[in-house]
Scaffold this motif. Structure first.
Motif, PDB file in Angstrom:
ATOM      1  N   HIS A  97       0.784  -1.232   0.000  1.00 39.86           N
ATOM      2  CA  HIS A  97       0.000   0.000   0.000  1.00 39.86           C
ATOM      3  C   HIS A  97       0.817   1.283   0.000  1.00 39.86           C
ATOM      4  O   HIS A  97       0.228   2.364  -0.008  1.00 39.86           O
ATOM      5  CB  HIS A  97      -0.918   0.042   1.229  1.00 39.86           C
ATOM      6  N   THR A  98       2.128   1.212   0.044  1.00 34.28           N
ATOM      7  CA  THR A  98       2.858   2.468   0.192  1.00 34.28           C
ATOM      8  C   THR A  98       4.150   2.485  -0.598  1.00 34.28           C
ATOM      9  O   THR A  98       4.892   1.503  -0.606  1.00 34.28           O
ATOM     10  CB  THR A  98       3.169   2.760   1.674  1.00 34.28           C
ATOM     11  N   PRO A  99       4.443   3.609  -1.278  1.00 36.14           N
ATOM     12  CA  PRO A  99       5.752   3.790  -1.899  1.00 36.14           C
ATOM     13  C   PRO A  99       6.747   4.482  -0.958  1.00 36.14           C
ATOM     14  O   PRO A  99       7.871   4.763  -1.359  1.00 36.14           O
ATOM     15  CB  PRO A  99       5.446   4.686  -3.113  1.00 36.14           C
ATOM     16  N   VAL A 100       6.315   4.781   0.275  1.00 36.99           N
ATOM     17  CA  VAL A 100       7.174   5.471   1.230  1.00 36.99           C
ATOM     18  C   VAL A 100       8.042   4.441   1.938  1.00 36.99           C
ATOM     19  O   VAL A 100       7.537   3.466   2.506  1.00 36.99           O
ATOM     20  CB  VAL A 100       6.323   6.259   2.255  1.00 36.99           C
ATOM     21  N   GLU A 101       9.352   4.655   1.911  1.00 32.31           N
ATOM     22  CA  GLU A 101      10.280   3.674   2.485  1.00 32.31           C
ATOM     23  C   GLU A 101       9.950   3.353   3.939  1.00 32.31           C
ATOM     24  O   GLU A 101      10.010   2.207   4.366  1.00 32.31           O
ATOM     25  CB  GLU A 101      11.724   4.191   2.367  1.00 32.31           C
ATOM     26  N   ALA A 102       9.588   4.385   4.707  1.00 34.80           N
ATOM     27  CA  ALA A 102       9.308   4.166   6.133  1.00 34.80           C
ATOM     28  C   ALA A 102       8.085   3.285   6.348  1.00 34.80           C
ATOM     29  O   ALA A 102       7.882   2.750   7.440  1.00 34.80           O
ATOM     30  CB  ALA A 102       9.105   5.507   6.832  1.00 34.80           C
ATOM     31  N   GLY A 103       7.282   3.105   5.325  1.00 34.28           N
ATOM     32  CA  GLY A 103       6.091   2.275   5.453  1.00 34.28           C
ATOM     33  C   GLY A 103       6.358   0.797   5.303  1.00 34.28           C
ATOM     34  O   GLY A 103       5.451  -0.018   5.487  1.00 34.28           O
ATOM     35  N   HIS A 104       7.599   0.422   4.976  1.00 31.61           N
ATOM     36  CA  HIS A 104       7.960  -0.986   4.813  1.00 31.61           C
ATOM     37  C   HIS A 104       8.774  -1.414   6.036  1.00 31.61           C
ATOM     38  O   HIS A 104       9.907  -0.984   6.225  1.00 31.61           O
ATOM     39  CB  HIS A 104       8.762  -1.184   3.518  1.00 31.61           C
ATOM     40  N   ASP A 105       8.168  -2.249   6.864  1.00 33.33           N
ATOM     41  CA  ASP A 105       8.798  -2.626   8.130  1.00 33.33           C
ATOM     42  C   ASP A 105      10.059  -3.450   7.903  1.00 33.33           C
ATOM     43  O   ASP A 105      10.065  -4.426   7.147  1.00 33.33           O
ATOM     44  CB  ASP A 105       7.818  -3.445   8.977  1.00 33.33           C
ATOM     45  N   ARG A 106      11.121  -3.041   8.579  1.00 36.75           N
ATOM     46  CA  ARG A 106      12.386  -3.780   8.565  1.00 36.75           C
ATOM     47  C   ARG A 106      12.851  -3.951   9.999  1.00 36.75           C
ATOM     48  O   ARG A 106      12.797  -3.005  10.789  1.00 36.75           O
ATOM     49  CB  ARG A 106      13.454  -3.031   7.761  1.00 36.75           C
TER      50      ARG A 106
END
Length: 547
Positions: free
Chosen positions: A204-213
């Protein structure tokens, strides 16, 4: 992780959760055999208070789980840091107007059986630190799958809504050892193809911070021996446990939430086949009662089949303007109740309501205060804004304070209000009562956006950057207007916004009411039949679930 079922249930933070709620509602309407899982989130996400200086103050937002859900006589355990953490499901049943019911399970760790530190895992949506978030995702993914099994659900397909649930796919993997007893070095010891047959993944997101690592050392400590580290690195990335990468590698169908978003995601994650299923909204939920009554007159089945809204272009001018003004009056009354600001029904009202964060650019309208003043002197307008910043987003909080400073500067010149504690109930009033829906994200960071779809259903005209869903719906001067161009140069967006307001939008409102009403009808009849969650779910069912 979040589902907006009703305003009284604080199990959502924003667009992702509201979309999930609309997905539940349309699944019930279409009688799809589905069950939904989320966290109980007893303490909610965030109750927003704005202080006298315009700063956001964060509060917990508790709600009574017992008022809206029933505890089920089942518990499962997941291992976190070597401890058994017990998870109990609560049942909320969503029933559509024609009677079909969809179960929603809310996962809860606030149990006496658990260590005191583990009881709060499911309490606060998106709260705590990185370890807290990973614990929540263990409960959601691993615990969620085990709850389904314990309750006797026979699940053919698992739909992972964002990477938060990726550990479900990893849990499935454990059930399918590799058909070869001795896979070669550097290969998976499990049969990933079997898992991919059962999992689909929507990012749902192109924002890097939205992808949990997550750090692998921390993940190893929390997950214990869930999957061998070498196997996890093959699936989730060599450096950090990337939940999006894990879901991508274990899902046979992957999609973004708009055509442009799918293109952006393919650039972020090259090598994966990423399709596009553009989001939609649940029309009966977001249409104001005055418009619902109008729609009922020419299309009695519009709520179940929003394609029938194509006939809205035949509504009379008087009928649509009267319906709109009633919705606007309700919004203006709410504005006065919440802020004390008295606004006029005969002056165009612009609304901006989003999560308050940098890439949404809520401050774009205030780039040139003198230009804004000049526009308002010639053609008065009003502005209503709303939105929360994440508790750890200091930049977003600074934007809220900055907006309030601009409003103080312009006090007495441009009527403005910031509505605190933006939620589902307030959103319903905003998307129905505004004249123009303003949307100014920095491309390509708008994955889809659904608030503009809700506004369009109520005849509200979109004035938006060309990103997300709007590229697909935009017909200049017909369904709304574009800010800027579909290119990579956005330094002139503020100037273009001012030009469009001054030369196109406001003159049309004041001097050509017939054309404005024509656009309102075009907005409903051209956007409503396509950008709805009924159409979205039909696509998921035919293209993803039954593949």
């Amino acid at each position: 992780m979040e589902i907006a079922l009703r305003p009284e249930m604080h199990t959502y933070s924003g667009g992702l959760g509201v979309l999930a709620g609309d997905t539940v509602r349309s699944s019930a309407d279409l009688e799809l055999p589905m069950v939904f899982l989320t966290l109980a989130s007893r303490e909610g996400y965030l109750r927003q208070e704005i202080d006298s200086n315009g700063r956001q103050i964060d509060h917990a937002d508790p709600w009574n789980l017992e008022d809206w859900a029933t505890p089920l006589d089942a518990m499962v355990a997941v291992r976190i840091e070597g401890r058994a953490v017990w998870v109990r499901p609560w049942l909320h049943v969503l029933t559509c107007p024609i009677g079909h019911a969809i179960p929603v399970l809310l996962l809860d760790t606030r149990l006496d059986h658990n260590d005191p530190a583990d009881r709060e895992i499911t309490d606060r949506l998106y709260g705590g630190d990185e370890a807290y978030r990973l614990k929540q995702e263990i409960v959601l993914g691993v615990g969620g799958m085990r709850v389904l099994h314990a309750l006797g659900f026979d699940v053919e397909t698992y739909h992972l809504n964002e990477g938060h649930a990726a550990l479900l796919a990893a849990a499935l993997l454990r059930e399918h050892p590799h058909p070869s007893d001795r896979p070669r070095d550097g290969a998976l010891s499990y049969d990933a193809d079997r898992v991919r047959e059962r999992c689909i993944f929507t990012t749902h997101t192109p924002v890097e911070a939205g992808h949990d690592r997550f750090d692998y050392e921390k993940a190893g400590r929390l997950l214990s021996d869930f999957l061998p580290l070498d196997q996890m690195k093959l699936l989730a990335g060599p450096d950090r446990l990337n939940m999006t990468r894990l879901a991508l590698n274990l899902s046979g169908y992957v999609n973004g939430v708009a055509i442009r978003h799918a293109e952006t995601t393919r650039r972020m994650f090259p090598g994966y086949g990423i399709r596009a299923v553009t989001n939609g909204v649940h029309a009966p939920t977001w249409v104001h009662p005055t418009f619902a009554q109008l729609f009922q007159g020419f299309a009695p089945d519009w709520g179940h089949d929003p394609e029938a809204l194509s006939g809205a272009d035949q509504l009379s001018d008087n009928a649509i303007w009267s319906a709109h003004q009633k919705a606007k009056d309700e919004l203006l009354a709410e504005v006065q109740l919440l802020t004390g600001a008295a606004m006029r029904p005969d002056i165009p009202l612009l609304a901006f309501a989003r999560r308050m964060t940098g890439y949404k650019r809520p401050d774009l309208l205030f780039t040139d205060i003198e230009r804004l003043r000049a526009i308002s002197r010639g053609q008065p307008f009003q502005l209503v804004m709303a939105g929360k910043a994440h508790p750890r987003d200091e930049g977003g909080k600074a934007l809220i304070a900055e907006i309030h400073a601009h409003m103080r500067t312009l006090s007495g010149e441009i009527p403005m209000a910031f509505l605190p504690n933006y939620d589902m109930a307030l959103a319903k009033k905003l998307v129905a009562g505004a004249d123009v829906w303003l949307n100014t994200p920095l491309p390509p960071y708008e994955a889809s956006g659904t608030s503009g779809m809700k506004a369009a259903l109520n005849g509200v005209l979109n004035l938006s950057i060309l990103d997300g869903w709007w590229i697909e719906a935009w017909v200049e001067g017909v369904t709304g207007w574009a800010i800027g161009h579909d290119d990579q140069r956005h330094e002139g967006d503020a100037q273009n916004l001012y030009d469009k307001l001054e030369r196109t939008v406001l003159p049309l409102y004041y001097t050509d009411r017939a054309r404005w009403l024509r656009m309102m009808k075009d907005s409903i009849s051209k956007i409503g039949p396509r950008f709805n969650s009924q159409s979205m779910m039909r696509r998921y069912a035919s293209e993803a679930y039954l593949r």
